[in-house]
Write an enzyme that holds these catalytic residues in place. Structure first.
Site, PDB file in Angstrom:
ATOM      1  N   GLN A 489      10.827  11.363  -4.677  1.00  0.00           N
ATOM      2  CA  GLN A 489      10.407  10.897  -3.563  1.00  0.00           C
ATOM      3  C   GLN A 489      10.683   9.335  -3.401  1.00  0.00           C
ATOM      4  O   GLN A 489      10.497   8.813  -4.388  1.00  0.00           O
ATOM      5  CB  GLN A 489       8.764  10.993  -3.510  1.00  0.00           C
ATOM      6  CG  GLN A 489       8.103  10.807  -2.295  1.00  0.00           C
ATOM      7  CD  GLN A 489       6.680  10.591  -2.275  1.00  0.00           C
ATOM      8  OE1 GLN A 489       6.239  10.060  -3.167  1.00  0.00           O
ATOM      9  NE2 GLN A 489       5.955  11.356  -1.537  1.00  0.00           N
ATOM     10  N   TYR A 570       2.588   3.898   4.540  1.00  0.00           N
ATOM     11  CA  TYR A 570       3.443   2.980   4.010  1.00  0.00           C
ATOM     12  C   TYR A 570       4.421   2.624   5.041  1.00  0.00           C
ATOM     13  O   TYR A 570       4.253   2.823   6.201  1.00  0.00           O
ATOM     14  CB  TYR A 570       4.234   3.701   2.711  1.00  0.00           C
ATOM     15  CG  TYR A 570       3.295   3.824   1.659  1.00  0.00           C
ATOM     16  CD1 TYR A 570       2.552   2.759   0.993  1.00  0.00           C
ATOM     17  CD2 TYR A 570       2.937   4.890   0.945  1.00  0.00           C
ATOM     18  CE1 TYR A 570       1.830   2.787   0.139  1.00  0.00           C
ATOM     19  CE2 TYR A 570       1.822   5.261   0.184  1.00  0.00           C
ATOM     20  CZ  TYR A 570       1.176   3.841  -0.332  1.00  0.00           C
ATOM     21  OH  TYR A 570       0.361   4.220  -1.403  1.00  0.00           O
TER      22      TYR A 570
END
Ligand SMILES: Cc1cc2nc3c(=O)[nH]c(=O)nc-3n(C[C@H](O)[C@H](O)[C@H](O)COP(=O)(O)OP(=O)(O)OC[C@H]3O[C@@H](n4cnc5c(N)ncnc54)[C@H](O)[C@@H]3O)c2cc1C
Ligand SMILES: Cc1cc2nc3c(=O)[nH]c(=O)nc-3n(C[C@H](O)[C@H](O)[C@H](O)COP(=O)(O)O)c2cc1C
Length: 783
Positions: A489, A570
């Site tokens: 990720q 994010y």
């Protein structure tokens, strides 16, 4: 004591009964605007559990009620020419009229005054009452009169429904999903007394119009329904009684009590008819009020206790009803499902019923569900057993050339333990043990694409050779010692960067040693967080290049899959959400504009990442906040990524803004995965408060996700999947030779443990009233 009760429905009458039993000296009057036997509607249903409650609180009315009830155990789902029946549900139905007459009779016996044809306009006439119960139903005049105080929230749902009756006998709670030239119609039907059944018809607003129902009178629309469902009605008529088409109002009230007045039943809160709990809620409100009046020294205290004690239970039922109604509103999502999978979806729609639970009471049905699932897997070219298939969790999945041995996934989880972005021994043991533990796929924690892309100083990264070598060691270990695949990720923290380690203060800004942070717009996360720098084109190019380089390093490490982190507020998520993106250039504004930069990054990664390896993207499918991303947006976001070549959408939610209001609960994010998967038609992974293999199987079998990720459960149990495999007898699960004796033992013991567990559950389960009735021909005990 003087008690005035406005409304002679189930809530009003049952509270009169219970309060009078408690205080025989009290003067209790029920005011009802209709006549005594002048009730609309047809039947009501109660579960066995609700009846147990009634028995406890008023045995005489309970006995009369159960004498009049029709019992059934089965739920039957008719869909596309097939019917699936599931037993062990323990429900009973009764005519609403009979129920009210029983309650009226019992109230009278106890000395309650019942005043019919008395419409109360103003509660001022009860100025001398100690307690005023407002049980005046769904359109409560008094809730509306004090709207500012009670603050009801009324959510008028989109589907149309009408409540009718029939003489068609039914031996099961029957759902009929009927395809028509205009669209889908649904019938929810059950028998409530010999020769009479309730029929609630439901359809979406567009189908309603297309079917020409708008403007028809009750009789005409009943005739139209009789044409549509004629094949099932077998010549029985549809009966009408105020059977107008309506939209269901989901009502929640912020307050239930004002001075000595209290809202009960539908007046305070409603629950969608598809879970058949309206009358139950109304009567259980009455029980809660009576309990509070019994225990509290003053009326004021009792009303407070009632509201505080009852709210959670009511909200829980409303939540289940919400989930159920949304399922019915979106039934078209599942219209192309295999009928047995569709029926499984109907059964498990509101989370109360699960795969294991159904296995116990309807093993043949679940056997069919498993076979249908395995057939779909076989159709994708896997050589799986379709006669004696493994449970859905243990069915393989292919994404591009990557084959997963099972559907359980270790969710990405930051360990905050890297040194300068380098994963160390902790990481090797952490990922290694979870891979050995049997999960089909494990994801790395969010791995940051640059030093300044980190969330915290402890975050792992992949921007230099040392980090690459450390990740390579982990990937090699996983590949050499397990059957798991490992996904990388990649992310950039954006405005949530330069913050403390989780255990020092999640998302709190670093006091020392921080770095400058960037975001779509200069909006700090906390008011005292760093104000991020708004990214210009050069910053975008730099970030994109960093992602590409990290992906290339990821390929060099041997990762099997790549996930782009576009969730949780994010950097890339901050572009997608309108709450964090206030840009006026091409990268802001509409969803299309807000998706532009995340898509650019995705496309660059897709080009850099080998074509035979899959890519996923993690999204926040809702911001849980006013004005933020919604499930409908998530469908559009997923479609945009799918067009750009994504193989799987990892559906998470929230963490975008501080003042979000997530609705937590078991599997709370799964509905979003369901929506994305079945509307955008893209494979999904769901995650979030999924803690048991039973839930994993329930989600997969119902077609609500293709993979199921578990985060926190894996933190405490690396062998979650191996243990689940033993439980379900899926002996193909990988286990390294070193651990083989442990596998043999757990598989051996699980057979016995499972048998014991099932026996215990069966023994502990009281017989349903339908079962009891079938066992004995004796009449039920007289009063
Ligand atoms: C289509 C449909 C299907 C349903 N199916 C089921 C089911 O299967 N099972 C189930 O349990 N529930 C079902 N319900 C829900 C159920 O009918 C209600 O939830 C339940 O009746 C609520 O009880 P109550 O006492 O709060 O309100 P009500 O039953 O509505 O009673 C309120 C009473 O107050 C009276 N009133 C109102 N205003 C005044 C006034 N100003 N003065 C005097 N009297 C007044 C009304 O005439 C009425 O009799 C269904 C509802 C609908 C709409
Ligand atoms: C300690 C911890 C760290 C996490 N780190 C990440 C992360 O790096 N990337 C990510 O996408 N989600 C992260 N999450 C969210 C999880 O992947 C998962 O979505 C969330 O915990 C809900 O699933 P659960 O209820 O099974 O734990 C983290 C969660 C926890 C508990």
């Amino acid at each position: 004591m003087k008690i005035a009760i406005i409304g002679g429905g189930p809530a009003g009458l049952y509270s009169a009964i219970l309060l009078k039993k408690q205080r025989p000296e009290a003067e209790i009057t029920v005011y009802e605007r209709n006549r005594a036997d002048d009730t609309f509607g047809f039947g009501v249903v109660f579960s066995d559990a609700t009846l147990d409650n009634f028995e406890k609180y008023d045995a005489p009315s309970y006995r009369r009620i159960i004498r009049e009830f029709a019992y059934w155990d089965d739920i039957a789902v008719h869909f596309r020419g097939s019917v699936h029946r599931v037993g062990g549900n323990g429900f009973c139905g009764c005519s609403r009229r009979t129920l009210l007459l029983i309650l009226q009779e019992r109230a009278r016996e106890l000395g309650v005054a019942l005043l019919f044809e008395t419409d109360i306009e103003d509660e001022a006439r009860f100025a001398d009452a100690d307690l005023v119960v407002l049980a005046d139903g769904i359109n409560s005049r008094f809730r509306d009169k004090y709207i500012e105080h009670f603050q009801p929230e009324i959510d008028l749902r989109s589907n149309k429904f009408a409540w009718m009756g029939s003489t068609r006998p039914l031996d099961a709670f029957t759902f009929i999903f009927q395809e028509t030239e205009w669209g889908p119609f649904i019938a929810h039907a059950y028998q409530y007394e010999a020769g009479h059944s309730t029929w609630i018809f439901e359809t979406d607003p567009e189908t309603f119009v297309r079917a020409g129902l708008e403007g028809l009178n009750e009789r005409q629309s009943a005739d139209r329904m009789a044409e549509i469902f004629g094949w099932f009605l077998e010549g029985h008529p549809l009966l009408i009684n105020r059977s107008m088409w309506r939209n269901f109002p989901m009502i929640r009230s912020k307050r239930w009590v004002k001075d000595n007045m209290v809202l009960l039943g539908d007046a305070k809160a409603t629950a969608h008819f598809s879970i058949g709990s309206g009358t139950k809620l109304a009567m259980e409100d009455a029980i809660a009020l009576a309990e509070a009046m019994h225990h509290a020294p003053t009326v004021e205290g009792a009303l407070q206790q009632y509201e505080q004690g009852r709210r959670e239970e009511v909200e829980k039922i409303q939540h289940a009803a919400d989930v159920s109604l949304v399922w019915f509103e979106h039934v078209d999502r599942f219209w192309d499902f295999d009928p047995v999978q569709f029926a499984f979806g109907v059964m498990t729609r509101s989370k109360a019923i699960t795969y294991d639970n159904l296995t116990l009471r309807a093993p043949d049905f679940v056997g069919e569900v498993d076979k249908a699932f395995a057939r779909q897997v076989r159709a994708k070219g896997f050589d799986v057993d379709v006669d004696k298939p493994d449970a859905p969790m243990f069915q393989p999945l292919r994404l591009r050339d990557m084959e997963l041995a099972n559907r359980a996934v270790v969710s990405p989880m930051c360990m905050y333990s890297a040194k300068e972005g380098v994963p160390g021994d902790f990481h090797l043991v952490h990922y290694g043990s979870r891979a050995i533990g049997g999960a089909g796929l494990i994801f790395t924690e969010m791995t940051c694409v640059g030093r300044e892309a980190r969330i915290t100083p402890g975050c792992a990264g992949l921007w230099n050779d040392e980090q690459q070598a450390a990740w390579r060691r982990i990937v090699d270990f996983v590949h050499a010692n397990s059957a798991a695949k490992i996904g990388l990720q990649l992310g950039h923290a954006g405005r949530k960067g330069a913050t403390k380690l989780m255990w020092d203060g999640m998302d709190r800004p670093l006091e020392q040693g921080g770095w400058d942070v960037i975001s779509a717009s200069p909006i700090p996360y906390f008011p005292d967080s760093q104000v991020p720098r708004e990214m210009d084109r050069a910053a975008m190019d730099a970030v994109k290049a960093a992602f590409v380089q990290a992906a290339q390093r990821g390929e060099a490490c041997g990762f099997d899959m790549l996930e782009l982190h576009c969730a949780h507020g994010y950097l890339l998520a901050s572009f997608i959400s309108p709450l964090t993106n206030r840009r006026t250039d091409a990268y802001g504004g509409s969803l299309e504009g807000r998706m532009r930069f995340p898509l650019e990054v995705f496309e660059a990664l897709r080009a850099a990442w080998p074509a035979h390896k899959p890519m996923s993207v993690r999204i926040s499918a809702t911001d849980w906040a006013e004005g933020g991303i919604t499930g409908d947006d998530a469908v559009k976001i997923a479609r945009a990524f799918a067009e750009a070549g994504v193989d799987l959408v990892d559906v998470s939610t929230g963490q975008t803004v501080r003042d979000a209001q997530p609705v937590y609960g078991r599997m709370f994010q799964t509905p979003f995965s369901d929506q994305v998967r079945n509307e955008a038609r893209v494979a999904t992974m769901c995650v979030g408060n999924i803690t048991t293999a039973d839930q994993v199987n329930t989600i997969l079998a119902a077609g609500r996700a293709d993979l199921v990720a578990l985060g926190r459960p894996h933190l405490v149990d690396p062998s979650f999947t191996l243990k689940a495999a033993a439980w379900y007898g899926a002996d193909g699960v990988f286990c390294p030779p070193q651990y083989q004796p442990g596998k043999e033992q757990i598989f051996r013991n699980s057979v016995r443990d499972r048998q014991d567990f099932d026996d215990l559950k069966i023994k502990a389960k009281p017989k349903t009233r339908a079962e009891l009735k079938a066992e004995t021909t004796k009449p039920l005990a007289a009063e």
